[in-house]
Write a protein that holds these residues in place. Structure first.
Motif, PDB file in Angstrom:
ATOM      1  N   TYR A  70     -10.313  -1.140  -2.180  1.00 14.75           N
ATOM      2  CA  TYR A  70     -10.830  -2.568  -2.181  1.00 14.75           C
ATOM      3  C   TYR A  70     -12.292  -2.536  -2.184  1.00 14.75           C
ATOM      4  O   TYR A  70     -13.042  -1.650  -1.778  1.00 14.75           O
ATOM      5  N   SER A  71     -12.794  -3.680  -2.973  1.00 14.44           N
ATOM      6  CA  SER A  71     -14.309  -3.902  -2.913  1.00 14.44           C
ATOM      7  C   SER A  71     -14.454  -5.095  -2.423  1.00 14.44           C
ATOM      8  O   SER A  71     -13.815  -5.980  -2.680  1.00 14.44           O
ATOM      9  N   GLU A  72     -15.887  -5.326  -2.192  1.00 13.71           N
ATOM     10  CA  GLU A  72     -16.402  -6.570  -1.647  1.00 13.71           C
ATOM     11  C   GLU A  72     -17.244  -7.092  -2.696  1.00 13.71           C
ATOM     12  O   GLU A  72     -18.020  -7.990  -2.558  1.00 13.71           O
TER      13      GLU A  72
ATOM     14  N   GLU B 223      -4.770 -11.262  -2.105  1.00 12.25           N
ATOM     15  CA  GLU B 223      -4.945  -9.928  -2.258  1.00 12.25           C
ATOM     16  C   GLU B 223      -3.767  -9.163  -2.284  1.00 12.25           C
ATOM     17  O   GLU B 223      -3.653  -8.358  -3.015  1.00 12.25           O
TER      18      GLU B 223
ATOM     19  N   GLY C  64      -9.025  -8.534  -9.294  1.00 15.79           N
ATOM     20  CA  GLY C  64      -8.614  -7.142  -9.381  1.00 15.79           C
ATOM     21  C   GLY C  64      -8.509  -6.578 -10.716  1.00 15.79           C
ATOM     22  O   GLY C  64      -8.439  -7.306 -11.411  1.00 15.79           O
TER      23      GLY C  64
ATOM     24  N   ARG D  93      -6.186 -12.898   2.332  1.00 16.56           N
ATOM     25  CA  ARG D  93      -5.008 -11.625   2.401  1.00 16.56           C
ATOM     26  C   ARG D  93      -3.965 -11.994   1.502  1.00 16.56           C
ATOM     27  O   ARG D  93      -3.422 -11.162   0.872  1.00 16.56           O
TER      28      ARG D  93
ATOM     29  N   GLU E 135      -8.071  -1.541  -8.159  1.00 15.26           N
ATOM     30  CA  GLU E 135      -9.072  -2.024  -7.333  1.00 15.26           C
ATOM     31  C   GLU E 135      -9.035  -3.675  -7.173  1.00 15.26           C
ATOM     32  O   GLU E 135      -8.721  -4.372  -8.036  1.00 15.26           O
ATOM     33  N   ILE E 136      -9.021  -3.906  -5.975  1.00 16.04           N
ATOM     34  CA  ILE E 136      -9.073  -5.343  -5.512  1.00 16.04           C
ATOM     35  C   ILE E 136     -10.479  -5.910  -4.959  1.00 16.04           C
ATOM     36  O   ILE E 136     -10.842  -5.153  -4.028  1.00 16.04           O
ATOM     37  N   ASN E 137     -10.818  -6.913  -5.454  1.00 17.52           N
ATOM     38  CA  ASN E 137     -12.113  -7.654  -5.106  1.00 17.52           C
ATOM     39  C   ASN E 137     -11.562  -8.484  -3.875  1.00 17.52           C
ATOM     40  O   ASN E 137     -10.900  -9.515  -4.249  1.00 17.52           O
ATOM     41  N   GLN E 138     -12.285  -7.902  -2.645  1.00 22.07           N
ATOM     42  CA  GLN E 138     -11.724  -8.992  -1.550  1.00 22.07           C
ATOM     43  C   GLN E 138     -12.596 -10.386  -1.389  1.00 22.07           C
ATOM     44  O   GLN E 138     -13.874 -10.200  -1.724  1.00 22.07           O
TER      45      GLN E 138
ATOM     46  N   GLU F 173       0.572  -1.178   0.034  1.00 24.47           N
ATOM     47  CA  GLU F 173      -0.218  -0.128   0.021  1.00 24.47           C
ATOM     48  C   GLU F 173       0.887   1.176   0.020  1.00 24.47           C
ATOM     49  O   GLU F 173       0.603   2.300  -0.806  1.00 24.47           O
TER      50      GLU F 173
END
Length: 435
Positions: free
Chosen positions: A250-252, A285, A265, A282, A275-278, A238
């Motif tokens: 980050y997005s769910e 990601e 992502g 971890r 943008e990372i789709n959680q 980060e």
């Protein structure tokens, strides 16, 4: 959602995409300025055969500089079907386009998934082009100077079913046996001479994405680490994003590509965002963030406007000549991610210390040795676990790093010797999960 609703959604997304191209002044790149084009949704036109107005899903009207009336109409008919488009629907569409526009129109049927190969003959005989559009797909930068054209085989596999499932483009088209990997490339072909057409339709080789030796990618990773004065332990991806002015979010959400694969992502090179789709993993990601950073650091914006990563991309190690351009890009980003998350000097120092701590060496069998005996496998697994905690990566990623560096002699019976990176990863159901 019924067929009509799906078609309307595809139509809306295509319209937004065309409008975005228009706003960037790229709609008819290298031919006409954007103010010579109009993008219309559900416009009405008079049909001589019906003696009444008919409407089309999306139409791009192109006028020559100073001209009052359009001289080319690019007419899109959206069919959000899962498998194939019925011939009768295409006949109606083709007849209406001919009646309204005569020879001034370029009719295109828009699909969201791949078609059976037999559909190509009918559309070719009727003079109808096929466009596959996926709002989440790769957006290609077409630059004659760089020559970053997608290969014809790659685009053909986008549109028609086959043995190979390639990564999805945002826009792909087939018109009269010619293949296009971007909107502007397709529109430019409508104005090109026959000589240009022949030149543009040659089957491209995979030589446009520049080859980068591993040492160059390692240097790029080390440079990124120096930006945050990295010394040891888990790499702060980060912080690297902040220093590189990359917007990380980050997005769910759960997103899938056109083939149903989960998107981990995405990266947008225009606004420098990731943008990372959680999904509750971890390690995966962190690898996805590092992978996307790699695309920026390795200047893949020369080839793409945007890209996404699915799980199969993590397996990509293709370096051979027949590889598609985009497989080469994924391989480079994967190798960068591995070198960023497991920095060479610090990783080797940690391995050496833990090798002695757990006595995972075999004096006659290499630097680190493991087989199926508990006296060898259990300490080896504990070593991997400590390395995983120390660097914030999965045990599998660490094991792959050891194999790539020829530091591991693996005599476990359930694994074959000399696994490649892709083979090792594809053997694992969840390659970057904790174990």
């Amino acid at each position: 959602m019924n067929t009509t609703e799906k078609g309307n959604r595809l139509e809306d997304k295509l319209y937004d995409y065309l409008l975005d191209q228009f706003k960037r002044n790229e709609l008819v790149f290298d031919i006409y300025p954007a103010n010579c084009c109009t993008v219309r949704k559900k416009p009405n036109y008079y049909c001589r055969d019906r003696e009444a107005d008919v409407n089309f899903d999306v139409v791009v009207e192109v006028r020559r500089q100073g001209g009052a009336d359009p001289h080319v109409y690019v007419v899109f008919e959206c069919k959000n079907h899962q498998r194939s488009v019925e011939d009768r629907n295409l006949r109606v569409f083709s007849d209406q386009v001919r009646s309204v526009f005569g020879q001034a129109a370029k009719p295109l049927v828009v699909i969201s998934s791949r078609l059976q190969s037999g559909a190509e003959s009918f559309t070719k005989n009727r003079g109808i082009g096929i466009v596959k559009f996926d709002e989440n797909g790769i957006d290609v930068v077409v630059d004659r100077a760089v020559g970053a054209w997608p290969e014809n085989r790659f685009i053909q596999n986008q549109i028609f079913t086959g043995n190979r499932k390639p990564k999805t483009l945002k826009f792909a088209a087939c018109i009269n046996g010619r293949y296009f990997g971007s909107l502007d490339q397709m529109l430019r072909s409508f104005e090109s001479s026959s000589t240009d057409e022949q030149a543009d339709n040659t089957d491209q080789t995979a030589s446009y994405v520049a080859f980068l030796p591993d040492i160059k990618i390692q240097d790029a990773a080390q440079n990124a680490l120096s930006l945050i004065s990295y010394s040891c332990g888990e790499v702060d991806v980060e912080q690297i994003c902040r220093v590189l002015n990359l917007k990380l979010a980050y997005s769910e959400r759960t997103l899938q590509d056109a083939d149903g694969d989960t998107i981990l992502g995405s990266a947008n090179f225009g606004n420098r965002s990731i943008e990372i789709n959680q999904h509750g993993n971890r390690h995966r990601e962190r690898f996805t963030v590092a992978h996307e950073i790699g695309h920026f650091v390795l200047r893949h914006d020369k080839y793409l406007r945007s890209e996404y990563i699915v799980e199969q991309d993590i397996y990509e190690e293709v370096k051979k000549d027949e590889a598609f351009n985009y497989e080469r890009l994924e391989y480079q980003a994967n190798l960068f991610a591995s070198m960023l998350l497991l920095p060479e000097a610090q990783f080797l120092e940690a391995v050496a210390a833990l090798r002695n701590k757990f006595e995972t060496y075999g004096r006659a069998f290499g630097y680190i040795f493991v087989d199926d005996q508990p006296c060898n496998y259990l300490p080896y697994n504990r070593m991997l676990a400590e390395l995983s905690d120390q660097f914030g990566t999965s045990k599998q990623a660490i094991e792959i790093k050891l194999k790539r560096a020829n530091l591991l002699t693996d005599h476990r019976s359930r694994r074959q010797q000399n696994h490649s990176l892709g083979q090792v990863l594809s053997h694992l159901r969840n390659p970057f999960g904790s174990q």
